[in-house]
Structure formats: C-alpha cells, structure tokens
Design a protein around this motif. Structure first.
Motif, mmCIF file in Angstrom:
data_model
loop_
_atom_site.group_PDB
_atom_site.id
_atom_site.type_symbol
_atom_site.label_atom_id
_atom_site.label_comp_id
_atom_site.label_asym_id
_atom_site.label_seq_id
_atom_site.Cartn_x
_atom_site.Cartn_y
_atom_site.Cartn_z
ATOM 1 N N LYS A 5 0.710 -0.730 -0.340
ATOM 2 C CA LYS A 5 -0.439 0.069 0.118
ATOM 3 C C LYS A 5 0.873 1.257 0.090
ATOM 4 N N PRO A 6 0.237 2.390 -0.224
ATOM 5 C CA PRO A 6 1.173 3.395 -0.121
ATOM 6 C C PRO A 6 1.307 4.464 0.900
ATOM 7 N N LEU A 7 2.606 4.439 1.067
ATOM 8 C CA LEU A 7 3.039 5.051 2.182
ATOM 9 C C LEU A 7 2.331 5.839 3.309
ATOM 10 N N ILE A 12 5.723 9.829 5.017
ATOM 11 C CA ILE A 12 5.606 11.191 4.536
ATOM 12 C C ILE A 12 5.713 12.367 4.517
ATOM 13 N N ASN A 13 5.102 13.061 5.372
ATOM 14 C CA ASN A 13 5.873 14.023 6.218
ATOM 15 C C ASN A 13 6.841 14.223 6.909
ATOM 16 N N TRP A 18 13.135 15.589 7.377
ATOM 17 C CA TRP A 18 14.049 14.960 6.937
ATOM 18 C C TRP A 18 15.099 16.439 5.686
ATOM 19 N N LYS A 19 14.514 15.427 5.013
ATOM 20 C CA LYS A 19 15.150 16.131 3.527
ATOM 21 C C LYS A 19 15.640 17.763 3.506
#
Length: 215
Positions: A5-7, A12-13, A18-19
C-alpha cells in the motif's frame, strides 16, 4: 503483486521534513557516504525492540555503526548448513568485507523475546514449542542461558539475568565462528557485551572478572 500500500502520510511528511533540514544541512556528508562507501569501526547486534535506539545511545552519526537487529539480539552457533542465516551473513560481511574492529552485542531490559524464551523453557508458552513458531525456534538459541539461570528463585531477577545471558550466549557463539576467532587471535577484532536499562538510561558492560558493571 498488489499487496503493498502507499506509504502513510505521516511518514511522507517526516521524510520531507528530514530532507529539508537534516539532509539539506549535511548534504556534502551524505554525498561523501554515497561515493566513498561505508567504513564503520564497529558492528552492533541489537534487539528489534523499537525502544532500543543504538545510534542515540552512543551519539553516532550515519556511517559509524554496521547495525544488525533481531529478536533478543541473538547470535546463532556457527553452522554453515546451507539454510538461511541472516545474522550469520551480516557477521560475515562485517568481519570479512568491512573489517570492523569491534562487534558489540547490546541487550536490554524488559525484552519481549527473552521473556518469551523464559516462558517457553519454563513450560508456560506451549505455542512457542511448536515447530511452526519462528520465534520459538529462534529463541532455542537461548536455551543454554536459561539452564544457567533457571534456579534463581525470584522471577524478576531470573528474567533480568536471562536478558544478560542473551548477551553472553551470543558472545560465546560469536567466538565459535572460525573467521572471528582468527581475527581475535591476530588482535584485529574484539568482542563486547552490553546491556541497557531502558527506563533508567543505564548502560552496563560485561567484564569476565566481574560480570556486568556500569560503564
């Protein structure tokens, strides 16, 4: 295959956060890790328990530790039988390819895997005795440790002692790997046993002459 399933959105947030911060502020370091490869000084074998955060305990950065996690931080005996051995493969890679100087086995308080072993070996978890139980068969590794502590009368003390036996059994099994024994004889590799108290934030290390003592 349609199972994945999608994350979840919260992950994701967190990734985007972090990025935009940690990665952005340290981008040259991450790019260096990617191009130069890893060169960890130590391998850490710890429990899967989500409360045990190896890098936080030692204030380590990415690239410092080669970490392998499994139920109850156990190392099986050396047994090249052609079966699947994720832990043994990780150890072989750490020693043979990465040339780590230290292997650390890190146990912890309130370990669910160790408690399962205790209940199984004391006859209170028959479901773990079934051949179909992956957990039970994995915890068979710790049976020799249970035999050493089974006569401790106080149950809480016995369970705590078994947590430390998980570290000792793993150290004993590590020393049985021929390539580890060879590296140790040449002074290129050392083994270390640690146990951490999650609630107190304490850390103990094993010394043959005294047992587990605070660091």
């Amino acid at each position: 295959m349609r199972t994945p399933k999608p994350l979840p959105h919260y992950l994701i947030n967190r990734y985007h956060g972090w990025k935009a911060t940690t990665y952005s502020e340290n981008e040259p370091w991450y790019r260096r890790l990617a191009t130069d490869g890893q060169n960890p000084r130590a391998m850490v074998i710890s429990c899967c328990d989500s409360r045990v955060h190896v890098t936080s305990i030692f204030g380590a950065e990415q690239g410092e530790f080669f970490i392998h996690r499994n139920i109850a931080n156990l190392v099986p005996p050396y047994n090249p039988d052609g079966e699947y051995h994720g832990t043994s493969a990780a150890i072989e890679y750490a020693v043979g390819t990465l040339k780590v100087a230290h292997i650390i086995v890190l146990g912890h308080s309130n370990c669910g895997g160790v408690n399962g072993c205790h209940d199984m070996c004391s006859g209170h978890a028959p479901e773990l005795e079934e051949k179909t139980s992956f957990i039970g068969r994995w915890m068979d590794i710790l049976r020799p440790g249970y035999e050493r502590v089974k006569d401790i009368e106080d149950e809480a003390e016995r369970r705590s002692a078994l947590e430390k036996e998980a570290v000792l059994v793993s150290l004993e099994n590590l020393a049985g790997f021929p390539f580890i024994a060879q590296e140790m004889e040449q002074g290129m590799l050392s083994l270390h046993g640690l146990w951490t108290d999650i609630g107190e934030g304490g850390l103990e290390h094993y010394l043959p002459e005294t047992g587990f003592v605070p660091v």
